[in-house]
Design an enzyme around this catalytic site. Structure first.
Site, short mmCIF file in Angstrom:
data_model
loop_
_atom_site.label_atom_id
_atom_site.label_comp_id
_atom_site.label_asym_id
_atom_site.label_seq_id
_atom_site.Cartn_x
_atom_site.Cartn_y
_atom_site.Cartn_z
N CYS A 124 0.82 -1.20 -0.02
CA CYS A 124 0.16 -0.25 0.02
C CYS A 124 0.72 1.43 -0.05
O CYS A 124 0.28 2.37 -0.43
CB CYS A 124 -0.92 -0.03 1.19
SG CYS A 124 -2.15 -1.31 1.22
N HIS A 258 -3.81 7.67 2.46
CA HIS A 258 -4.01 6.16 2.09
C HIS A 258 -5.33 5.92 2.61
O HIS A 258 -5.98 6.09 3.61
CB HIS A 258 -3.03 5.25 2.57
CG HIS A 258 -3.57 3.69 2.26
ND1 HIS A 258 -3.67 3.33 1.18
CD2 HIS A 258 -3.38 3.01 3.28
CE1 HIS A 258 -3.83 2.12 1.13
NE2 HIS A 258 -3.75 1.54 2.26
N ASN A 288 -9.81 -0.13 -0.18
CA ASN A 288 -8.55 0.12 -0.35
C ASN A 288 -7.97 -0.65 -1.51
O ASN A 288 -8.07 -1.93 -1.53
CB ASN A 288 -8.16 -0.83 1.10
CG ASN A 288 -6.51 -0.79 1.33
OD1 ASN A 288 -5.95 -0.20 0.33
ND2 ASN A 288 -6.10 -1.17 2.55
#
Length: 332
Positions: A124, A258, A288
């Site tokens: 990520c 994020h 996500n």
């Protein structure tokens, strides 16, 4: 350019999402067929997610096609020709193939032969790592123009019998075009990692051995530990880049975190003194998307006129490794 000191600037953004939108209700119905109970309220209250996009391989959708589409859009907005691109970096954890790199496939698709092209794997946090690498290479030269992409198809690696993880992730790609400049753009960027937090915290413990997948092929996560590490790492790294840039986090005009969990995002914003109205929130629609998360959110902000020239933009992400980082940008 003859200037001694060079910088890099983001001059354009682009994005690509699969056609198939999956709501929480649709996902809950799918899980119920396997005896797994969940619902829209349970997902929304814990994550802030309402829907996500899943690729359809039968329609030719995948990490590479998404990366190419996002790159083309960003390139088109930049006013540059593909022949002017010197560098392509793709951040991805879910490439369509082990090699050649996704970046090399993007290069071929957009018609930019000969430029440097490679992938970055920091899960990520990958886009922040890739942005940092591009910034350093544009500052040092001889590279002048770069495309930096985050692209993922996480729907391929989630266990739909594990409601604690399968509701979180989605597919997508985001891209930026960066150019060397005598005017400061990326003011400060830092990357961090702590390999002591292995797959027991967040990971996918599988490998390819003699043509077979060996090990657990799905994402596994200790949610509470990830929450704690994420808030700590993102808050600390944001304060560091602000200090390096000689600005205050309170002066950030646009916060692009994020998009993993709304509660993490809100807590970090609070700790940094950034009002929530300055925070980009796409997690509700995208879920996500790992390395694609930050560039997708940034593109959303640009499309919707959320940032003006000269304003401070804070980008940051955290993921497995654990790996994390922040970048402070003066918008072009």
């Amino acid at each position: 350019m003859d200037q001694t000191t060079m910088y890099s600037r983001i001059i354009a953004t682009g994005a690509a999402l699969p056609a198939h939108r999956v709501t929480n209700d649709e996902l809950a119905a799918r899980l119920l067929r396997d005896g797994i109970e969940t619902n829209d309220e349970w997902i929304r209250t814990r994550t802030g997610i309402e829907a996500r996009r899943f690729c359809d391989p039968t329609q030719g959708e995948g990490t590479t096609s998404l990366a190419v589409a996002a790159a083309r859009e960003a390139l088109g907005r930049s006013g540059l020709d593909a022949s002017e691109i010197d560098l392509i970096i793709v951040a991805t954890t879910t490439p369509d193939r082990i090699f050649p790199s996704t970046a090399a496939q993007v290069q071929a698709a957009i018609g930019a032969p000969g430029c440097a092209a490679f992938d970055v794997q920091a899960v990520c946090a990958g886009f922040i790592y890739a942005l940092n690498a591009a910034d350093a290479m544009l500052r040092a030269g001889p590279y002048r123009h770069a495309i930096v992409i985050g692209a993922e198809t996480l729907s391929r690696v989630v266990d739909f019998k594990d409601r604690s993880t399968c509701v979180l992730f989605g597919d997508g790609a985001g891209a930026v075009v960066m150019s060397a400049s005598s005017d400061p753009g990326v003011l400060a960027a830092r990357m961090y990692a702590d390999g002591r937090h292995d797959e027991k915290v967040l990971g996918l413990d599988a490998k390819l051995v003699e043509g077979r997948i060996v090990g657990d092929p799905f994402i596994r996560m200790d949610g509470r530990q990830v929450f704690k590490l994420a808030v700590e790492g993102l808050t600390t790294s944001a304060k560091e880049v602000a200090s390096l840039a000689c600005v205050r986090t309170e002066d950030v005009a646009l916060f692009v975190p994020h998009q993993a969990n709304l509660r993490i995002m809100s807590m970090v914003a609070h700790k940094l003194g950034i009002p929530e109205e300055r925070m980009v929130k796409t997690v509700a629609e995208h879920g996500n998307t790992s390395a694609a998360s930050v560039p997708l959110a940034l593109d959303h902000a640009v499309r919707n006129g959320m940032v003006k020239s000269g304003e401070l933009v804070l980008l940051q992400a955290v993921g497995a490794g654990m790996a994390w980082g922040s970048a402070l940008v003066r918008w072009a």
